[in-house]
Each structure stands twice: as C-alpha cells, then as structure tokens.
Design a protein around this motif. Structure first.
Motif, short mmCIF file in Angstrom:
data_model
loop_
_atom_site.label_atom_id
_atom_site.label_comp_id
_atom_site.label_asym_id
_atom_site.label_seq_id
_atom_site.Cartn_x
_atom_site.Cartn_y
_atom_site.Cartn_z
N PHE A 273 28.07 41.94 -58.41
CA PHE A 273 26.91 41.24 -57.86
C PHE A 273 27.18 39.73 -57.83
N MET A 274 27.76 39.23 -58.91
CA MET A 274 27.99 37.78 -58.98
C MET A 274 29.02 37.36 -57.93
N GLY B 23 27.32 37.59 -54.56
CA GLY B 23 26.33 36.53 -54.41
C GLY B 23 27.00 35.21 -54.05
N ILE B 24 28.05 34.89 -54.77
CA ILE B 24 28.74 33.61 -54.52
C ILE B 24 29.40 33.60 -53.15
N HIS C 9 27.12 33.73 -50.10
CA HIS C 9 26.28 32.54 -49.97
C HIS C 9 26.88 31.55 -48.97
N PHE C 10 28.21 31.50 -48.92
CA PHE C 10 28.87 30.55 -48.01
C PHE C 10 28.73 30.96 -46.55
N PHE D 26 36.78 29.39 -60.99
CA PHE D 26 35.50 29.52 -61.70
C PHE D 26 35.27 30.97 -62.13
N MET E 162 27.32 28.04 -56.27
CA MET E 162 27.65 29.28 -56.97
C MET E 162 26.47 29.78 -57.80
N TRP F 95 23.31 29.10 -57.24
CA TRP F 95 22.28 29.56 -56.31
C TRP F 95 22.64 30.93 -55.74
N GLY F 96 23.89 31.05 -55.34
CA GLY F 96 24.33 32.32 -54.76
C GLY F 96 24.11 33.48 -55.70
N ILE F 97 24.49 33.29 -56.95
CA ILE F 97 24.35 34.37 -57.93
C ILE F 97 22.88 34.67 -58.20
#
Lengths: 184, 184
Positions: free
Chosen positions: A133-134, A137-138, A141-142, A173, B134, B136-138
């Motif tokens: 999920f992480m 999500g990251i 997002h882009f 990261f 990152m 925010w995305g998560i």
DNA sequence: GTCTATAAGACGATAGAC
DNA sequence: GTCTATCGTCTTATAGAC
C-alpha cells in the motif's frame, strides 16, 4: 481525466477524429467502452511484476528497487492510465471490484516472497500488505496528483532530471523504510 | 464519490432528503455548490499543520509522527473529503489550481523546518518537498483507495485494531525512511 | 462502412401557485 | 419557504440514406 460521466461520446469521437455515429458503429454503449478500457489498463497494471519477478533469486534490495522504478516510470509516462484506474477506485470500483480477487492472488504470491526476505534477514519485519500500500501510494501519487506535484516543483512536466531525482530519493527512502542498508 | 459531473442535483437532493426545487432555493447553480464544498475541504486540508506545529521546538520525530497520525485519522474518519479533493486534483484541479499558491506558502514554511532538522542532524538529507509528497501519497491512499485496501485486508471498514496497526507501521516506516532512529 | 438527421431520455434550472 | 409542473439543453444512441 474525467471518468465515465465526465466524458461525452462527442469528445471521445472528436479526439479519435471520427464522427459520433462512426464511434457507435464500433461500440455499442459508452459503458461498454469504458469497461473495456478499464479492464485493459487494470490487467497491465496488475501484471506489473510485484516482486515475484524474473527469478525468485533476486535480493530484496534489487527486486524492490526494480519494482519502484517500474511503477514510477509508469506514473511518469502514462499518468492518464493511472488516473483512469484511480477514478474508478475512488468511485468505489463498481466495475473493477470483481477483479480484485485476481489482484489478491498476485499480491498473495508477493506476500510470500517478502516473508522469505524477512526470514532470511534481508529486511525488517514489516507487514507485506501494508508495504505494498505504501509503495503504491507513493508511486501513484506522482501520476494522480501530477498537477499538484508539478505546481509545487515549479514545472509543467517531469524533466529527465526530475525523474532521476525522484526515482533516486524515493527508492532510497523506501529501502531505508524496509531496513535495507543504503550503501552498496 | 463521483466528482462534479458524476453527481446529479437529484442525487444531492435525495441524500439531503429535500426536493430538487428546494435545493435550488438554497443554491444558485450546481457549480457554485461544488466550488464551495471543495474550497471548504481544501482549507481544512491545507491548514492541517505541516510541521510548523504548536511550537517550533518539537523534535523531527515528534513532529513527523504527529503529522502522520493526523493525516491518517483524517483518512480513516473522513475519507469522502479526501476523495472529493482527490477527484478535483485528478481532473487537473480546474478550480483549486488558483489556491495552490496558498498551499505553496504553507509548504515553504514546512520546508524550512525540515531543513533545520537536517542541519541539526535530526534526520537524513532528504528533499523536503519530495518527503511531503511521499507522506501525502501514503496517508491519502488509505482514504482514496479505501475499497481496494479494505478488500485486500478482508474487511469493509477500518477497525480500531486496523487503524492502530496501520498507524504504527506507517509511522515507523516513514521515520526509518527519514533516518530517524526507531528506538525510543 | 460512413454520413445526416433525429428519436428518446436525463438533467439543470425556473415559473408560478400556495 | 416549499411544492408541482415544465422549459430548454445536452447527450446517448439509433434510423435510414448513400
């Protein structure tokens, strides 16, 4: 990107440079077209190898790095596709819901791979599903928040430099987050 | 959640349990209603203190942990609001674009705070803006991709246990990503 | 296969009685 | 303030000529 209701068949026809009537010669209904597009993208999406890649003998570091790189490339190069799926999921996934089971299987396989890495001491003990999920999500997002991201970076498109910088920072990261040593 | 075009005034009226005509007594146009809702949410959104919190004397670890906690609580408790903003941004932010400058200022202040932490050796040298993306995305993923996440977790809503587990794992992951020691 | 014309219905918004 | 009825517009989809 406007989702199903936000796009008219006229607009679709215009962009395809054909008449509206001609469009309806090839498709029956707008819903059907939407469903087809969505399922095509989602297949491509899910089949992006999630760790159970090429050989199972890849190290955690190599496999995770590669996956992040692939996902970010997809976000940079085909943000529209990411957005179409995002809108569908935001809307409660009325169409894709049925296909979640397929994704679940793919993910279960990847979960086992991560568990092996953890057992071998290649990374920290993190819930594999939450890790996915992480990462999703990251990376997504882009694509999905493209306007916001680019507005804050002061550009209107991702330059090659931007892409490299983002890829490098994000990869390091996440690897650190996994407890995988940063140095070579 | 369906965005502006995806929702009919009839649906809005139904959910408000008033007639369509009555709705138009209170609002002029659908666009105006949408804009108002959007701006209200976005204000709440942006004002969520981004590190330049209560006192500037908070440690990096405390400030980041708190921010993640707040963002996740928002995702868990008010996913609809997150989704409305997400759809707007996905659509290219035709309305919110004008307000990005406001967010930029908030973010610039937070960037300076992060830079101070880095100088003081409280965390690794990460591009602050990318760090925000990152985070925010998560955190937003747990709201925006709610159906997908819950489907894979095998639930239909986030239980208190789920929330605690997610919050704990996500916080530790991000702190490690920042190079902030995991132990007390 | 491709066009023009139009049917059929959904939707936002208003008029006007009460 | 709240209702019913309706106007005008937009949109999907089809009919039918070529």
């Amino acid at each position: 990107m406007h989702g199903l209701a936000g796009t008219t068949t006229q607009a679709i026809a215009d962009r395809s440079k054909i008449s509206k009537a001609k469009l309806h010669y090839y498709i029956d209904t707008k819903d059907e077209l939407y469903r087809k597009i969505l399922e095509d993208i989602y297949d491509e999406w899910v089949e992006m190898e999630l760790f159970h890649s090429a050989g199972n003998d890849l190290s955690a570091k190599a496999a995770i790095s590669r996956y992040i790189s692939e996902k970010l490339d997809f976000s940079f190069e085909q943000p529209e596709k990411s957005k179409i799926v995002a809108i569908e999921i935001l809307s409660g996934a009325p169409i894709l819901k049925e296909q979640f089971s397929e994704q679940k299987q793919h993910t279960q396989r990847a979960v086992r791979v991560v568990r092996r890495w953890i057992k071998r001491g290649e990374m920290l003990d993190i819930d594999p599903t939450l890790l996915f999920f992480m990462i999703w999500g990251i990376t997504q997002h882009f694509a999905d928040a493209e306007v916001e991201v680019q507005s804050m970076l002061g550009t209107t498109s991702y330059s090659a430099k931007d892409r490299e910088r983002i890829k490098s920072e994000v990869t390091r990261f996440i690897l650190r987050g996994c407890g995988i040593s940063d140095s070579e």
